[in-house]
Design a protein around this motif. Structure first.
Motif, short mmCIF file in Angstrom:
data_model
loop_
_atom_site.label_atom_id
_atom_site.label_comp_id
_atom_site.label_asym_id
_atom_site.label_seq_id
_atom_site.Cartn_x
_atom_site.Cartn_y
_atom_site.Cartn_z
N GLN A 44 0.82 -1.20 0.00
CA GLN A 44 0.00 0.00 0.00
C GLN A 44 0.86 1.26 0.00
O GLN A 44 0.56 2.22 -0.71
N LYS A 45 1.92 1.23 0.77
CA LYS A 45 2.83 2.39 0.85
C LYS A 45 3.42 2.73 -0.51
O LYS A 45 3.54 3.91 -0.87
N TYR A 46 3.77 1.72 -1.28
CA TYR A 46 4.40 1.93 -2.57
C TYR A 46 3.41 1.79 -3.73
O TYR A 46 3.80 1.73 -4.89
N ASN A 47 2.12 1.75 -3.39
CA ASN A 47 1.05 1.75 -4.38
C ASN A 47 1.17 0.62 -5.40
O ASN A 47 1.09 0.85 -6.61
N VAL A 48 1.39 -0.58 -4.91
CA VAL A 48 1.42 -1.76 -5.78
C VAL A 48 0.35 -2.73 -5.28
O VAL A 48 -0.05 -2.69 -4.12
N SER A 49 -0.10 -3.59 -6.17
CA SER A 49 -1.21 -4.47 -5.79
C SER A 49 -0.77 -5.90 -5.47
O SER A 49 -1.60 -6.71 -5.07
N SER A 50 0.50 -6.19 -5.62
CA SER A 50 0.94 -7.55 -5.32
C SER A 50 2.40 -7.54 -4.87
O SER A 50 3.14 -6.58 -5.09
N TRP A 51 2.77 -8.65 -4.24
CA TRP A 51 4.16 -8.79 -3.80
C TRP A 51 5.09 -8.85 -5.01
O TRP A 51 6.21 -8.37 -4.96
N GLU A 52 4.62 -9.40 -6.12
CA GLU A 52 5.44 -9.49 -7.32
C GLU A 52 5.80 -8.09 -7.83
O GLU A 52 6.95 -7.82 -8.19
N GLU A 53 4.81 -7.18 -7.82
CA GLU A 53 5.08 -5.79 -8.21
C GLU A 53 6.05 -5.14 -7.23
O GLU A 53 6.94 -4.38 -7.64
N MET A 54 5.87 -5.42 -5.96
CA MET A 54 6.76 -4.87 -4.94
C MET A 54 8.18 -5.37 -5.17
O MET A 54 9.15 -4.61 -5.08
N ASN A 55 8.31 -6.65 -5.48
CA ASN A 55 9.62 -7.24 -5.74
C ASN A 55 10.29 -6.56 -6.93
O ASN A 55 11.50 -6.32 -6.92
N GLU A 56 9.51 -6.24 -7.95
CA GLU A 56 10.07 -5.53 -9.11
C GLU A 56 10.63 -4.17 -8.70
O GLU A 56 11.70 -3.78 -9.16
N LEU A 57 9.90 -3.44 -7.88
CA LEU A 57 10.39 -2.15 -7.40
C LEU A 57 11.69 -2.31 -6.64
O LEU A 57 12.62 -1.49 -6.77
N ILE A 58 11.78 -3.36 -5.84
CA ILE A 58 13.00 -3.60 -5.07
C ILE A 58 14.16 -3.91 -6.01
O ILE A 58 15.25 -3.37 -5.87
N ILE A 59 13.91 -4.77 -7.00
CA ILE A 59 14.96 -5.14 -7.97
C ILE A 59 15.43 -3.92 -8.76
O ILE A 59 16.63 -3.74 -9.00
N GLN A 60 14.49 -3.05 -9.11
CA GLN A 60 14.83 -1.85 -9.87
C GLN A 60 15.53 -0.79 -9.02
O GLN A 60 16.06 0.19 -9.52
N GLY A 61 15.50 -0.99 -7.71
CA GLY A 61 16.14 -0.03 -6.81
C GLY A 61 15.27 1.14 -6.44
O GLY A 61 15.76 2.16 -5.96
N ASP A 62 13.96 1.03 -6.69
CA ASP A 62 13.04 2.12 -6.38
C ASP A 62 12.58 2.12 -4.92
O ASP A 62 11.87 3.02 -4.48
N VAL A 63 12.97 1.10 -4.18
CA VAL A 63 12.60 0.97 -2.78
C VAL A 63 13.87 0.81 -1.96
O VAL A 63 14.72 0.02 -2.30
N GLU A 64 13.96 1.60 -0.92
CA GLU A 64 15.15 1.48 -0.05
C GLU A 64 14.86 0.65 1.15
O GLU A 64 13.81 0.58 1.66
#
Length: 64
Positions: A44-64
């Motif tokens: 919710q904080k990073y406005n994604v609807s699934s853990w897979e999307e969250m994982n993509e943000l992490i891989i891309q470096g968009d999440v610290e």
């Protein structure tokens, strides 16, 4: 086996082995629920609807 575990098992009239197993199961289920809440909160904080999307943000470096 601890004395306290034996005393509680005796008081509840169940074998200590079952008490230990069920206690561990309850603990792990509670921890899993807490982790799921944390994951949902991060999604919710990073406005994604699934853990897979969250994982993509992490891989891309968009999440610290």
């Amino acid at each position: 086996m601890s004395t306290q575990l034996r005393k509680v098992a005796e008081e509840l009239d169940i074998p200590p082995k079952i008490l230990r197993r069920e206690g561990m199961k309850a603990f792990l289920e509670r921890e899993l629920r807490w982790l799921r809440v944390e994951i949902l909160s991060l999604c919710q904080k990073y406005n994604v609807s699934s853990w897979e999307e969250m994982n993509e943000l992490i891989i891309q470096g968009d999440v610290e």
